[in-house]
Design a protein around this motif. Structure first.
Motif, PDB file in Angstrom:
ATOM      1  N   CYS A 169       0.864  -1.173   0.000  1.00 35.36           N
ATOM      2  CA  CYS A 169       0.000   0.000   0.000  1.00 35.36           C
ATOM      3  C   CYS A 169       0.906   1.230   0.000  1.00 35.36           C
ATOM      4  N   PRO A 170       0.871   2.034  -1.055  1.00 36.93           N
ATOM      5  CA  PRO A 170       1.740   3.220  -1.124  1.00 36.93           C
ATOM      6  C   PRO A 170       1.232   4.347  -0.227  1.00 36.93           C
ATOM      7  N   SER A 171       1.260   4.106   1.066  1.00 33.72           N
ATOM      8  CA  SER A 171       0.760   5.076   2.036  1.00 33.72           C
ATOM      9  C   SER A 171       1.748   6.231   2.209  1.00 33.72           C
ATOM     10  N   PHE A 172       1.449   7.114   3.145  1.00 34.18           N
ATOM     11  CA  PHE A 172       2.211   8.355   3.310  1.00 34.18           C
ATOM     12  C   PHE A 172       3.700   8.120   3.480  1.00 34.18           C
ATOM     13  N   ASP A 173       4.100   7.169   4.312  1.00 29.25           N
ATOM     14  CA  ASP A 173       5.523   6.915   4.551  1.00 29.25           C
ATOM     15  C   ASP A 173       6.248   6.541   3.260  1.00 29.25           C
ATOM     16  N   PHE A 174       5.617   5.693   2.466  1.00 28.52           N
ATOM     17  CA  PHE A 174       6.227   5.264   1.209  1.00 28.52           C
ATOM     18  C   PHE A 174       6.339   6.427   0.232  1.00 28.52           C
ATOM     19  N   ARG A 175       5.317   7.242   0.172  1.00 29.62           N
ATOM     20  CA  ARG A 175       5.345   8.390  -0.740  1.00 29.62           C
ATOM     21  C   ARG A 175       6.450   9.369  -0.336  1.00 29.62           C
ATOM     22  N   GLN A 176       6.608   9.597   0.963  1.00 31.76           N
ATOM     23  CA  GLN A 176       7.669  10.485   1.427  1.00 31.76           C
ATOM     24  C   GLN A 176       9.046   9.927   1.085  1.00 31.76           C
ATOM     25  N   ARG A 200       3.656  13.874  -8.394  1.00 28.31           N
ATOM     26  CA  ARG A 200       3.947  15.000  -9.276  1.00 28.31           C
ATOM     27  C   ARG A 200       3.424  16.298  -8.666  1.00 28.31           C
ATOM     28  N   GLU A 201       2.227  16.250  -8.086  1.00 23.81           N
ATOM     29  CA  GLU A 201       1.665  17.437  -7.439  1.00 23.81           C
ATOM     30  C   GLU A 201       2.528  17.874  -6.249  1.00 23.81           C
ATOM     31  N   LYS A 202       3.024  16.903  -5.482  1.00 25.37           N
ATOM     32  CA  LYS A 202       3.889  17.214  -4.338  1.00 25.37           C
ATOM     33  C   LYS A 202       5.182  17.861  -4.805  1.00 25.37           C
TER      34      LYS A 202
END
Length: 221
Positions: free
Chosen positions: A169-176, A198-200
Motif C-alpha cells: 500500500c503506497p501510504s504516506f511513509d512510502f510516498r515520502q 507530481r503534485e507534491k
C-alpha cells in the motif's frame, strides 16, 4: 537488543562504533517492553502533534516498532475499537497499572505491517496494489542492496536504469520516501500514485521559488 549485546561485549571499541541517535529509545522503551512481557496495561499521558494539550488514558501495549530513528508503540486504547499507534517521543508520562490484559491469539505484528513501508497502516487513497518504480543506475545500487520492501523484485536492469516492482500500500511513509530520492526515481504505476507525487514535487518547487530569501538569509546560530 542484538546490537546492545554486541556493544556491551565491545567496550574497548565503544568510541569506534557509531550509531544513529534514537532519542525516544532512551526513555519509556524499557517500561513498555516490561509491560508487554507481563501483559499489563499502561497509564499514559500523551501529547499528539495534532492536539493542543496532553491527555491521559490507559493503553494495552501490543508491540513496538522502530522507524526512522523513532520508536512507536502499537496498542489498544480505551475508547477505541481499532489499534492505535503512539510515538514514544510524544509520551509525557508513563507507568504500569495493575490491570492485566490478554493479547489476542491471532495478533501478528509482522503480518500487520507486511503490506506497508514504515509505520502508517491504512490509507484512504490506496489499497495494497502493484507498484513499479524506474530508478536510475546509481540509486538502483542502493535499493538493490537495501530493498525498500520485502516484496521488491528487480524486473529490468540496464546501463541507465532499473525497474523495481512491489506489492504494497503506497501510504504516506512510502510516498515520502520516494520524494526524498528526488529525480533519481520515477513512478511507472499506479497512475494515481504518479499524479500525487507530481503534485507534491510541483508544490515543493513553488515553495522554494516563493521563499524569496536566498542569499539574503542570515543564520541565527
Amino acid at each position: 537488543f542484538s546490537v546492545n549485546s554486541i556493544l556491551h561485549e565491545s567496550q574497548d571499541l565503544k568510541n569506534r562504533i557509531l550509531l544513529e541517535n534514537v532519542p525516544s529509545g532512551q526513555q519509556h522503551l524499557t517500561t513498555i517492553v516490561d509491560a508487554m512481557r507481563e501483559s499489563v496495561a499502561l497509564l499514559m499521558t500523551y501529547q499528539s502533534f495534532w492536539m493542543d494539550g496532553p491527555s491521559t488514558f490507559e493503553v494495552e501495549p501490543y508491540c513496538v516498532k522502530l522507524f526512522e530513528q523513532r520508536w512507536y508503540m502499537l496498542g489498544k486504547s480505551e475508547g477505541y475499537d481499532e489499534l492505535r499507534l503512539y510515538a514514544l517521543d510524544r509520551i509525557k508520562a508513563l507507568e504500569p497499572t495493575e490491570r492485566k490484559f490478554k493479547l489476542p491469539k491471532k495478533f501478528d505484528a509482522a503480518k500487520l505491517f507486511e503490506d506497508y513501508y514504515g509505520i502508517i497502516i491504512g490509507d484512504e487513497d490506496f489499497e495494497v496494489e502493484p507498484v513499479a518504480l524506474k530508478v536510475d543506475w546509481w540509486q538502483s545500487k542502493y535499493i538493490r542492496t537495501l530493498p525498500l520492501h520485502h516484496s521488491q523484485v528487480e524486473v529490468e536492469r540496464n546501463e541507465e536504469y532499473s525497474i523495481f516492482e512491489y506489492r504494497l500500500c503506497p501510504s504516506f511513509d512510502f510516498r515520502q520516501k520516494i520524494l526524498s530520492m528526488g529525480d533519481s526515481v520515477g513512478v511507472l504505476a499506479p497512475v494515481t500514485l504518479k499524479d500525487i507525487l507530481r503534485e507534491k514535487a510541483e508544490k515543493t518547487a513553488n515553495n522554494n521559488a516563493s521563499a524569496g530569501m536566498g542569499s539574503q538569509y542570515h543564520f541565527k546560530v
